[in-house]
Motif scaffolding. Structure first.
Motif, PDB file in Angstrom:
ATOM      1  N   VAL A  21       0.844  -1.203   0.000  1.00  0.00           N
ATOM      2  CA  VAL A  21       0.000   0.000   0.000  1.00  0.00           C
ATOM      3  C   VAL A  21       0.875   1.246   0.000  1.00  0.00           C
ATOM      4  O   VAL A  21       0.652   2.181  -0.765  1.00  0.00           O
ATOM      5  CB  VAL A  21      -0.923   0.004   1.237  1.00  0.00           C
ATOM      6  N   ALA A  61      -5.324   4.793   4.224  1.00  0.00           N
ATOM      7  CA  ALA A  61      -5.648   3.373   4.342  1.00  0.00           C
ATOM      8  C   ALA A  61      -4.516   2.623   5.027  1.00  0.00           C
ATOM      9  O   ALA A  61      -4.751   1.672   5.785  1.00  0.00           O
ATOM     10  CB  ALA A  61      -5.923   2.778   2.962  1.00  0.00           C
ATOM     11  N   ASP A  91      -1.557 -15.741  -0.106  1.00  0.00           N
ATOM     12  CA  ASP A  91      -2.271 -14.750   0.697  1.00  0.00           C
ATOM     13  C   ASP A  91      -3.573 -14.365  -0.020  1.00  0.00           C
ATOM     14  O   ASP A  91      -3.607 -14.269  -1.245  1.00  0.00           O
ATOM     15  CB  ASP A  91      -1.366 -13.526   0.847  1.00  0.00           C
ATOM     16  N   TRP A  92      -4.596 -14.121   0.760  1.00  0.00           N
ATOM     17  CA  TRP A  92      -5.908 -13.850   0.183  1.00  0.00           C
ATOM     18  C   TRP A  92      -5.935 -12.470  -0.462  1.00  0.00           C
ATOM     19  O   TRP A  92      -5.599 -11.470   0.181  1.00  0.00           O
ATOM     20  CB  TRP A  92      -6.968 -13.935   1.280  1.00  0.00           C
ATOM     21  N   ASP A 124       5.633  -5.151   4.210  1.00  0.00           N
ATOM     22  CA  ASP A 124       6.668  -5.625   5.120  1.00  0.00           C
ATOM     23  C   ASP A 124       7.930  -5.940   4.323  1.00  0.00           C
ATOM     24  O   ASP A 124       7.950  -6.901   3.540  1.00  0.00           O
ATOM     25  CB  ASP A 124       6.164  -6.877   5.849  1.00  0.00           C
ATOM     26  N   VAL A 170       4.553 -14.639   0.914  1.00  0.00           N
ATOM     27  CA  VAL A 170       3.152 -14.205   0.918  1.00  0.00           C
ATOM     28  C   VAL A 170       2.343 -14.940  -0.144  1.00  0.00           C
ATOM     29  O   VAL A 170       1.197 -14.601  -0.397  1.00  0.00           O
ATOM     30  CB  VAL A 170       3.022 -12.679   0.711  1.00  0.00           C
ATOM     31  N   ARG A 221      -4.686   2.436   8.772  1.00  0.00           N
ATOM     32  CA  ARG A 221      -5.697   1.531   9.343  1.00  0.00           C
ATOM     33  C   ARG A 221      -5.297   0.068   9.205  1.00  0.00           C
ATOM     34  O   ARG A 221      -5.715  -0.772   9.976  1.00  0.00           O
ATOM     35  CB  ARG A 221      -7.032   1.720   8.621  1.00  0.00           C
ATOM     36  N   GLY A 222      -4.550  -0.229   8.177  1.00  0.00           N
ATOM     37  CA  GLY A 222      -4.184  -1.620   7.950  1.00  0.00           C
ATOM     38  C   GLY A 222      -3.119  -1.695   6.890  1.00  0.00           C
ATOM     39  O   GLY A 222      -2.700  -0.681   6.349  1.00  0.00           O
ATOM     40  N   ALA A 223      -2.640  -2.872   6.634  1.00  0.00           N
ATOM     41  CA  ALA A 223      -1.551  -3.003   5.681  1.00  0.00           C
ATOM     42  C   ALA A 223      -1.717  -4.306   4.925  1.00  0.00           C
ATOM     43  O   ALA A 223      -2.475  -5.176   5.338  1.00  0.00           O
ATOM     44  CB  ALA A 223      -0.223  -2.986   6.412  1.00  0.00           C
ATOM     45  N   VAL A 224      -1.021  -4.411   3.837  1.00  0.00           N
ATOM     46  CA  VAL A 224      -0.977  -5.691   3.139  1.00  0.00           C
ATOM     47  C   VAL A 224       0.433  -6.258   3.282  1.00  0.00           C
ATOM     48  O   VAL A 224       1.356  -5.552   3.691  1.00  0.00           O
ATOM     49  CB  VAL A 224      -1.365  -5.552   1.646  1.00  0.00           C
ATOM     50  N   ALA A 225       0.569  -7.524   2.938  1.00  0.00           N
ATOM     51  CA  ALA A 225       1.843  -8.205   3.166  1.00  0.00           C
ATOM     52  C   ALA A 225       2.998  -7.508   2.465  1.00  0.00           C
ATOM     53  O   ALA A 225       4.120  -7.482   2.968  1.00  0.00           O
ATOM     54  CB  ALA A 225       1.729  -9.646   2.685  1.00  0.00           C
ATOM     55  N   LEU A 272      -4.475   6.075  -0.149  1.00  0.00           N
ATOM     56  CA  LEU A 272      -3.665   4.907   0.218  1.00  0.00           C
ATOM     57  C   LEU A 272      -2.874   5.190   1.496  1.00  0.00           C
ATOM     58  O   LEU A 272      -2.677   4.307   2.323  1.00  0.00           O
ATOM     59  CB  LEU A 272      -2.723   4.548  -0.930  1.00  0.00           C
ATOM     60  N   LEU A 318       9.612  -9.495   4.038  1.00  0.00           N
ATOM     61  CA  LEU A 318       8.991 -10.634   3.356  1.00  0.00           C
ATOM     62  C   LEU A 318       9.359 -10.665   1.882  1.00  0.00           C
ATOM     63  O   LEU A 318       9.428  -9.622   1.227  1.00  0.00           O
ATOM     64  CB  LEU A 318       7.469 -10.540   3.487  1.00  0.00           C
TER      65      LEU A 318
END
Lengths: 127, 201
Positions: A1, A52, A73-74, A62, A70, A55-59, A49, A65
């Motif tokens: 993100v 966003a 991952d969904w 990081d 990943v 509030r949260g992150a996607v793999a 973004l 990684l």
């Protein structure tokens, strides 16, 4: 993100800089406005973004990684094939061409557009 | 290595914490819509820069004090409709669906009031889309905005219909949030249209 946000921010900066240069080269308002609005559009995406990402992150955010970590991952469910996008394009083309050529094109165009939109919605609701 | 990988995976977010794909899609769609309206604004200023008289003398009546006052009032009604739309999302996050429904109905009412003024302005306009370049770009700008407003009203009506079916009490909220994003965008575009047609001219 965060990477996507940065790409959008750099694109926005590019369009703002090009817009300023274009203005001083040409003194032409229409193109300057368009370049500026390209910048605004990318800035909007970048800021969304950025918010966003608080509030949260996607793999992918990081750095420790690797892609292999990943895998699986969904992400979401996407249809393998769908007739509706091309129907939507057909309906919109007919409908908008009808604004120039006559109402006899607008009505079938609008009907095809509505059917295609409903089809798309049903497809995404059915997952 | 196995332990490290497990530690690395530990901070993975749950699915609910990610940016909702629908909201991201709506934001990208709105970004593309900014470009779409941008091309109309560019056309307006391009035509204006080459015209001898802008607006042409026959079009000045829509910019007289009384129509301008009506346009200002209608504009504030439209911009004000973003307030109940935002309050609806706050109610939604508290899962107060009944209050959310009331705010959305108020938003729809304000949107219809604005459209009512828009249609009356079109009906009273002394020129048509094919009279001159000003007429073409005037009807293109305001017409595409009204079309977007109609779509926004249909989406809001869809949210009300879903509430009647018992939706949003649990589960995903990104649908109505995306609709409200779109509504804010339609209001924001009117700032540009209003400023272009009625203020900058």
């Amino acid at each position: 993100v965060i990477s996507t946000s940065r790409i959008c921010a750099v694109s926005a900066a590019f369009f703002f800089v090009v817009g300023v240069v274009y203005w001083f080269v040409s003194y032409e308002p229409a193109g300057t406005l368009m370049l500026g609005l390209w910048g605004v559009a990318f800035l909007f995406g970048s800021l969304f973004l950025r918010v966003a990402s608080t509030r949260g992150a996607v793999a992918g955010d990081d750095p420790r990684l690797r892609p292999a970590d990943v895998a699986g991952d969904w992400v979401g469910i996407f249809p393998t094939g769908s007739p509706w996008p091309i129907m939507l394009a057909l309906g919109l083309t007919c409908g908008l061409a009808g604004l120039m050529y006559g109402i006899w094109l607008v009505i079938p165009g609008a009907l095809v557009t509505i059917v295609a939109l409903l089809g798309l919605m049903r497809e995404s609701a059915a997952r | 290595m196995v332990v490290q990988a497990a530690q690395a995976r530990a901070p993975f977010p749950r699915r609910a914490e990610r940016p909702a794909p629908l909201l991201l899609g709506m934001v990208l769609f709105i970004a593309s819509e900014i470009i779409f309206f941008g091309s109309l604004f560019a056309a307006y200023f391009s035509l204006r820069s080459v015209a001898s008289f802008w607006p042409p003398p026959g079009a000045l009546s829509i910019l007289a004090p009384t129509p301008l006052r009506q346009a200002t009032v209608a504009s504030f009604v439209l911009w004000g409709s973003s307030v109940p739309a935002h309050l609806a999302t706050l109610c939604l996050r508290r899962r107060d669906v009944a209050a959310m429904r009331r705010w959305i109905l108020l938003t729809i009412g304000m949107g219809i009031a604005f459209l009512g003024w828009k249609f009356s302005e079109w009906a009273a306009s002394p020129f048509s889309v094919s009279t001159h370049a000003y007429g073409t770009i005037f009807f293109a700008l305001t017409g595409f905005h009204a079309l977007h407003l109609l779509v926004g009203l249909a989406l809001l009506a869809g949210v009300v219909a879903r509430i009647a079916q018992g939706a949003y009490r649990t589960g995903d909220l990104s649908g109505p949030e995306a609709v409200v994003y779109y509504w804010h965008f339609v209001d924001a575009v009117w700032v540009g249209v209003f400023a272009t047609i009625y203020l900058v001219r």
